[in-house]
Design a protein around this motif. Sequence first.
Motif, PDB file in Angstrom:
ATOM      1  N   ASP A 425      39.279 -19.429  28.882  1.00 37.87           N
ATOM      2  CA  ASP A 425      40.572 -19.337  28.144  1.00 37.87           C
ATOM      3  C   ASP A 425      40.434 -19.857  26.725  1.00 37.87           C
ATOM      4  OD1 ASP A 425      43.036 -18.593  27.747  1.00 37.87           O
ATOM      5  OD2 ASP A 425      43.907 -19.755  29.361  1.00 37.87           O
ATOM      6  N   ASN A 426      41.380 -19.600  25.854  1.00 39.02           N
ATOM      7  CA  ASN A 426      41.603 -20.329  24.714  1.00 39.02           C
ATOM      8  C   ASN A 426      43.012 -21.089  24.915  1.00 39.02           C
ATOM      9  OD1 ASN A 426      39.441 -18.963  23.185  1.00 39.02           O
ATOM     10  ND2 ASN A 426      41.083 -17.300  22.906  1.00 39.02           N
ATOM     11  N   TYR A 427      42.559 -22.451  25.362  1.00 38.25           N
ATOM     12  CA  TYR A 427      43.766 -23.373  25.734  1.00 38.25           C
ATOM     13  C   TYR A 427      44.400 -23.832  24.890  1.00 38.25           C
ATOM     14  CZ  TYR A 427      39.698 -23.310  29.390  1.00 38.25           C
ATOM     15  OH  TYR A 427      38.753 -22.862  30.290  1.00 38.25           O
ATOM     16  N   ARG A 428      45.912 -24.094  25.287  1.00 37.53           N
ATOM     17  CA  ARG A 428      46.631 -25.107  24.629  1.00 37.53           C
ATOM     18  C   ARG A 428      46.032 -26.416  24.344  1.00 37.53           C
ATOM     19  NH1 ARG A 428      51.874 -28.400  26.634  1.00 37.53           N
ATOM     20  NH2 ARG A 428      50.252 -29.502  27.142  1.00 37.53           N
ATOM     21  N   SER A 500      55.087 -21.204  23.064  1.00 34.03           N
ATOM     22  CA  SER A 500      56.064 -22.277  22.266  1.00 34.03           C
ATOM     23  C   SER A 500      54.946 -23.105  21.320  1.00 34.03           C
ATOM     24  CB  SER A 500      56.929 -22.858  23.002  1.00 34.03           C
ATOM     25  OG  SER A 500      56.495 -24.183  23.709  1.00 34.03           O
ATOM     26  N   VAL A 501      53.738 -22.896  21.555  1.00 34.94           N
ATOM     27  CA  VAL A 501      52.592 -23.639  20.806  1.00 34.94           C
ATOM     28  C   VAL A 501      52.967 -25.058  20.748  1.00 34.94           C
ATOM     29  CG1 VAL A 501      51.196 -23.005  18.663  1.00 34.94           C
ATOM     30  CG2 VAL A 501      52.749 -21.409  19.693  1.00 34.94           C
ATOM     31  N   GLY A 502      52.542 -25.551  19.337  1.00 35.72           N
ATOM     32  CA  GLY A 502      52.904 -27.079  19.276  1.00 35.72           C
ATOM     33  C   GLY A 502      54.108 -27.612  19.822  1.00 35.72           C
ATOM     34  N   PRO A 503      55.285 -27.256  19.636  1.00 34.19           N
ATOM     35  CA  PRO A 503      56.535 -27.621  20.463  1.00 34.19           C
ATOM     36  C   PRO A 503      56.229 -27.848  21.808  1.00 34.19           C
ATOM     37  CG  PRO A 503      57.303 -26.420  18.746  1.00 34.19           C
ATOM     38  CD  PRO A 503      55.747 -25.996  18.834  1.00 34.19           C
ATOM     39  N   SER A 504      55.473 -27.053  22.579  1.00 34.53           N
ATOM     40  CA  SER A 504      55.410 -27.425  24.109  1.00 34.53           C
ATOM     41  C   SER A 504      54.818 -28.769  24.255  1.00 34.53           C
ATOM     42  CB  SER A 504      54.361 -26.381  24.675  1.00 34.53           C
ATOM     43  OG  SER A 504      52.941 -26.501  24.301  1.00 34.53           O
ATOM     44  N   GLN A 505      54.090 -29.501  23.627  1.00 39.77           N
ATOM     45  CA  GLN A 505      53.619 -30.822  23.877  1.00 39.77           C
ATOM     46  C   GLN A 505      54.361 -31.638  22.988  1.00 39.77           C
ATOM     47  OE1 GLN A 505      51.407 -28.598  22.730  1.00 39.77           O
ATOM     48  NE2 GLN A 505      49.784 -29.395  21.410  1.00 39.77           N
ATOM     49  N   ASN A 506      54.501 -31.454  21.624  1.00 37.46           N
ATOM     50  CA  ASN A 506      55.092 -32.476  20.876  1.00 37.46           C
ATOM     51  C   ASN A 506      56.608 -32.653  21.141  1.00 37.46           C
ATOM     52  OD1 ASN A 506      52.619 -33.016  19.367  1.00 37.46           O
ATOM     53  ND2 ASN A 506      53.108 -31.200  17.976  1.00 37.46           N
ATOM     54  N   THR A 507      57.330 -31.735  21.668  1.00 35.81           N
ATOM     55  CA  THR A 507      58.627 -31.941  21.878  1.00 35.81           C
ATOM     56  C   THR A 507      58.701 -33.224  23.126  1.00 35.81           C
ATOM     57  OG1 THR A 507      59.469 -29.942  21.120  1.00 35.81           O
ATOM     58  CG2 THR A 507      60.944 -31.048  22.601  1.00 35.81           C
ATOM     59  N   PHE A 508      57.742 -32.881  23.819  1.00 34.44           N
ATOM     60  CA  PHE A 508      57.763 -33.910  24.999  1.00 34.44           C
ATOM     61  C   PHE A 508      57.589 -35.181  24.534  1.00 34.44           C
ATOM     62  CE2 PHE A 508      54.275 -36.394  27.126  1.00 34.44           C
ATOM     63  CZ  PHE A 508      54.915 -36.854  28.456  1.00 34.44           C
ATOM     64  N   VAL A 509      56.720 -35.403  23.486  1.00 31.73           N
ATOM     65  CA  VAL A 509      56.396 -36.833  22.682  1.00 31.73           C
ATOM     66  C   VAL A 509      57.663 -37.209  21.893  1.00 31.73           C
ATOM     67  CG1 VAL A 509      55.088 -38.049  21.081  1.00 31.73           C
ATOM     68  CG2 VAL A 509      54.074 -36.095  22.212  1.00 31.73           C
ATOM     69  N   LEU A 510      58.362 -36.353  21.049  1.00 38.61           N
ATOM     70  CA  LEU A 510      59.480 -36.677  20.253  1.00 38.61           C
ATOM     71  C   LEU A 510      60.630 -37.062  21.135  1.00 38.61           C
ATOM     72  CD1 LEU A 510      60.625 -37.263  17.433  1.00 38.61           C
ATOM     73  CD2 LEU A 510      61.177 -34.882  17.409  1.00 38.61           C
ATOM     74  N   GLU A 511      61.098 -36.069  21.900  1.00 40.25           N
ATOM     75  CA  GLU A 511      62.269 -36.304  22.844  1.00 40.25           C
ATOM     76  C   GLU A 511      62.050 -37.432  23.865  1.00 40.25           C
ATOM     77  OE1 GLU A 511      65.641 -34.673  22.338  1.00 40.25           O
ATOM     78  OE2 GLU A 511      64.280 -34.784  20.592  1.00 40.25           O
ATOM     79  N   SER A 512      61.069 -37.362  24.353  1.00 37.36           N
ATOM     80  CA  SER A 512      60.755 -38.813  25.155  1.00 37.36           C
ATOM     81  C   SER A 512      60.985 -40.178  24.438  1.00 37.36           C
ATOM     82  CB  SER A 512      59.402 -38.926  25.971  1.00 37.36           C
ATOM     83  OG  SER A 512      59.237 -37.735  26.705  1.00 37.36           O
TER      84      SER A 512
END
Length: 708
Positions: A425-428, A500-512
Amino acid sequence: MAPVSTLDRRDFVRLGALAGAGLVIGIRLPEGGEPASTDAGPLHPNAFLRVDPDGSVTIWLGRADMGQGVRTALPMIVAEELDADWKRVTVLQADAHPSAFGRMMTVGSSSVRNGAWNQLRIAGASARAMLIAAAATRFKVPASELTTGSHAVHHHASRRMLGYGELVLDAAQLPVPSQPTLKDPKSFRLVGTRVPLVDTHLKVTGAAKFGIDARTPGMLFATVLRPPSHGGSLKAFDASRARAVRGVKDVVQISSGVAVVADSTWAALKGARALAVEWQAGGFTMSSTDIFAHLANVAESPGVVTRTEGDVEAGLLAAAKRVSATYEAPYLAHATMEPMNCTAHVRADGVEIWAPTQNPQGAQSTAARLTGQPVDKVTVHVQYLGCGWGRRSSTDFVQDAVETSMKVQAPVQVLWTREEDMRHDNYRPCTHVRIDGGTDAAGKVVALKARVAAQPIAGGRGRFDGPAVAGISDMNYHIPGLRVEWCRPDIRVPVGYWRSVGPSQNTFVLESFIDELAHAAGRDPVDLRRELLAGEARFRRVLDLVAERSGWGTPAPEGRARGVAIAEDTQSLVAEVAEVSLVNGRPKVHKVWVVADCGRIIHPGIAEAQFQGAVAGGLGAALYGEITIENGATKQTNFNDFRLLRISDMPEVDVWFVPSEEEPGGVGEPGVPPIAPAVTNALFRLTGTRIRKLPMAAQTIGAVGSGS
């Protein structure tokens, strides 16, 4: 509504652009290549639609449908402006064309937004204007006295009416208006309604043709073996045992590895298992522990600044409360239900491809490059996609099929096994984020600094890779001191666009982390977010509504707690609240409230389903999703070790859309980013354990405290 069909390439041979309007004009040519007579025939003012003398309307779709409902939603826009009777509309899937339908790439929740909304409105309005002009000539009245509705042009003063079919021949003689008048949205009859999806019957009965269902006379079947390690290559193979398998026709080397070709998929799979093959490692030997250690090391040094406001260092030094944390998220596979596949027939006079692709123009250009054929000699039939998630925007599986067909000189369907699909795959991208923040004595956030270490998806063109920092660098929060940096690692694991590309992991970081700051300052997480969104009226309304609908501030049921998170993605604003508990030490999500401002909604049922699916996909990834690397190779091979969300895990999802007159935003992707932090924030309120690394199921979560 007639069934969805496929556009025959011969219907559109030569097309040109209408200058200044962004509208593509289609000129139908007969077999001889000369322009068709304008004395008779359908009204075909543009590449998107045709009105026939019997009154039937055909609308061509330039985007791929992977379950997101565009075969219904996009034609609704055209039919709305045309004032067509929806029951008399047939939808056809367009073949790839370099320019006729604009950019045909189906990614980034862009099928409706990014101009398609206006482009499709203009397409329908142009035909409506031509029909009105033809009726004005017939009635001998000014066009301004005429209206449309119910598939006809009306002159109410004289109580006369002409159906669209009756006007087609006259309208076809008229010039296409460059700037047709668009309908007032207040008069919309179709857009905003829940019309039945055009392909429900096809899918329920099994008649819908997915890529894996493609068949053409003389077709062979193949599967491909690739090097197990990333960056590896083929060293040698012995095909004698594979060729001895009944049904195996050939074993050929292609650029990605070895293709086993047979008269059935089953025979090809058996032949592949019998193949003796030796691989050459490519020099990449890192494992997941090495990768995360490398990311952490890279993040020790300053990176490229992607956003800066105020004096963040001074703000941190002066903060009354300061919080520092490190967050990590893993690689994720797309794990589409339909494995990668493509059918290709390379002939001396052209190439024909049947592919479940998000990128038909990319498939077309890939085939042209490999075969040396002109692009206009490459036909790409876009099939239904058994899930995409961004994976099918790549063309590696198309290349496999084209190369294999060239080698065996026959049409071939290449089907990857689930194991090959998972391993190649081309992984996230995985990510490591160091984040620091501070609040003043009044509990206001005064500074935030984030340093993101993640592989580039877009190649890091320019100063930095946008997807790597999306969801943090473009935050809507107003913070006096702010700096975001991107640190580029050197890792050779293939990465790509994941829903959702970058926000899929970065929103986890910021909102946490925003929740961490709220806790440190003794603030309510919703109140702190409202303060940070000063001046963001639309976003604050979304946040207020999700708090109201979820009962934020009231006690949760015993043993449960609620968490909140927000995100802006693909021009849509989303807030989510998750209500969770612990069952046998594992998170259980009972209900998720979603409030979204996505601008104007084309089909509420489709949009609602997209957000429900986004919650399911994002939650499954947050709970279980993880691709690990061992000695340069992907360890996971199938759903036994890459778990998806199960029915028993699925929460109730309450979706509410804010009524809006704004242009449409995305609905397929923006529901994903907030779900992980909404759940982790709820778990902190429940247990006091802060989760800074995904997936959740891979770690121990503290005992239940008091619900809130």
